[in-house]
Enzyme design. Sequence first.
Site, PDB file in Angstrom:
ATOM      1  N   GLU A  80       0.843  -1.194   0.000  1.00 43.64           N
ATOM      2  CA  GLU A  80       0.000   0.000   0.000  1.00 43.64           C
ATOM      3  C   GLU A  80       0.877   1.242   0.000  1.00 43.64           C
ATOM      4  OE1 GLU A  80      -2.074   1.036   3.833  1.00 43.64           O
ATOM      5  OE2 GLU A  80      -1.801  -1.109   4.175  1.00 43.64           O
ATOM      6  N   CYS A 112      -3.687  -3.480   4.197  1.00 43.19           N
ATOM      7  CA  CYS A 112      -2.810  -4.551   4.716  1.00 43.19           C
ATOM      8  C   CYS A 112      -3.258  -5.943   4.290  1.00 43.19           C
ATOM      9  CB  CYS A 112      -2.741  -4.469   6.241  1.00 43.19           C
ATOM     10  SG  CYS A 112      -2.220  -2.866   6.827  1.00 43.19           S
ATOM     11  N   HIS A 234      -2.962 -10.197  11.934  1.00 45.73           N
ATOM     12  CA  HIS A 234      -2.351  -8.970  11.408  1.00 45.73           C
ATOM     13  C   HIS A 234      -1.907  -8.144  12.626  1.00 45.73           C
ATOM     14  CE1 HIS A 234      -1.620  -5.239   9.498  1.00 45.73           C
ATOM     15  NE2 HIS A 234      -2.718  -4.653   9.943  1.00 45.73           N
TER      16      HIS A 234
END
Length: 388
Positions: A80, A112, A234
């Site tokens: 990103e 993400c 994450h």
Amino acid sequence: MSSVGIERISFYTSRYYLDLALLAEKRGIDPNKYLQGLGQEKMAVLPPNEDVVTLAATSAKQALDGIDTASIAMVLIATESGIDQSKALGIWVHHLLSLPKSCRVVELKQACYAGCASLQLALSFIHTHPDKKVLLIATDVAKYGLNTPGEPTQGCGACAMLLSSNATICSIEPEYGAYTSHVMDFWRPNYREEALVDGKYSTRIYLNALEECWNEYQLASKRTFNDHARYCYHIPFSRMAEKAHERLCKLSIGTNFPEAISDSLIYSRTLGNSYTASLFIGLASLLEQASGDLSEKRIGLFSYGSGCVAEFFSAKVSTGYQKYLKKELHEELLAKRCALNVSEYEAFYQFRLPQDGSEYQVNPHQCGAFCLTGIKNHERLYSKSTMP
Ligand code: COA
């Protein structure tokens, strides 16, 4: 047919870091807020001569060490923090590593989450072309803003994975639970270097997305919480992953063993957020730092990308996986980094290449296998590093 999944995994991060206790002191904040409240000790800081391309190329060089690259048919880059609106940054990586000309190279974006999306696309490809391999690289620089709540959750890193039907490290199981919802918790319009973020809202959306994905995954797999020996989430900051695990335990009426996630957080605590790479650096941390043998154990994985798209899926660790890991290399990388003071961090943070594309030579700093040497006629120039 042998199982499809990860044959090699390696990550790379900047050779510079900032101790968050120094940042807390400078910003007039209790250091325990960063250490305990966010669960972060240090953050990786990118020097001017590194970017997402050099991070990606170094991680991939490490992952492909000793591998015959002739069977790599595709390079997928998840990021990103791309450097061009048109050209995939993977083409620079493909060039720097002299990968086969018969390769497809493409860049994927969804905050993400793009690393997880790339993984699923790659696995489908390998199932239909079992003689071919895919190089997947997740690479990002997490930048919020000086003196903002997000500042201590910055970082950078790239994680490269060689995916194939020879899953020497772990296979990826087919069942998954995905979730998409239009929310504005974190985004970066084209005219901005730093993201816009509603941090507290993003943590709530993250947990809600986890719940949705877990429900879908359970329906698809018929598995329960205890069918997974370890969990990897994450990791925007370590406490977020711990909170996710607490939520899943509560939802599933499961027992919260801290060791179910603690090993996955070791690397991220000292390098910070690496957006698309963070889940996979967490996986490397778990596999390399786990006490005991994880062979044939199942790992639950959760990917979250603001905006938002999320997915829960699982991996089965291969017998004898340990000999394919890069544990010593990664430990040495993290141990031998240079400490910055806050002024040096701010100088690196504020560095920008000329925005009009005019010629500029970047000063050398410690870096990985490749460095950014400058810019000329709007083109970024890279070379092999001459650093020891
Ligand atoms: N000692 C120990 N803990 C402390 C503390 C102290 N002196 N002071 C505060 N804390 C704790 C708070 O209680 C809080 O913990 P909790 O969430 O368990 O209640 C935690 O530290 C964070 O502090 P808080 O004041 O709530 O948040 P903040 O305004 O500093 O912002 C984020 C935190 C994560 C929202 C911010 O860093 C951010 O925006 N990050 C980027 C976005 C992001 O990472 N999103 C995640 C989903 S992708």
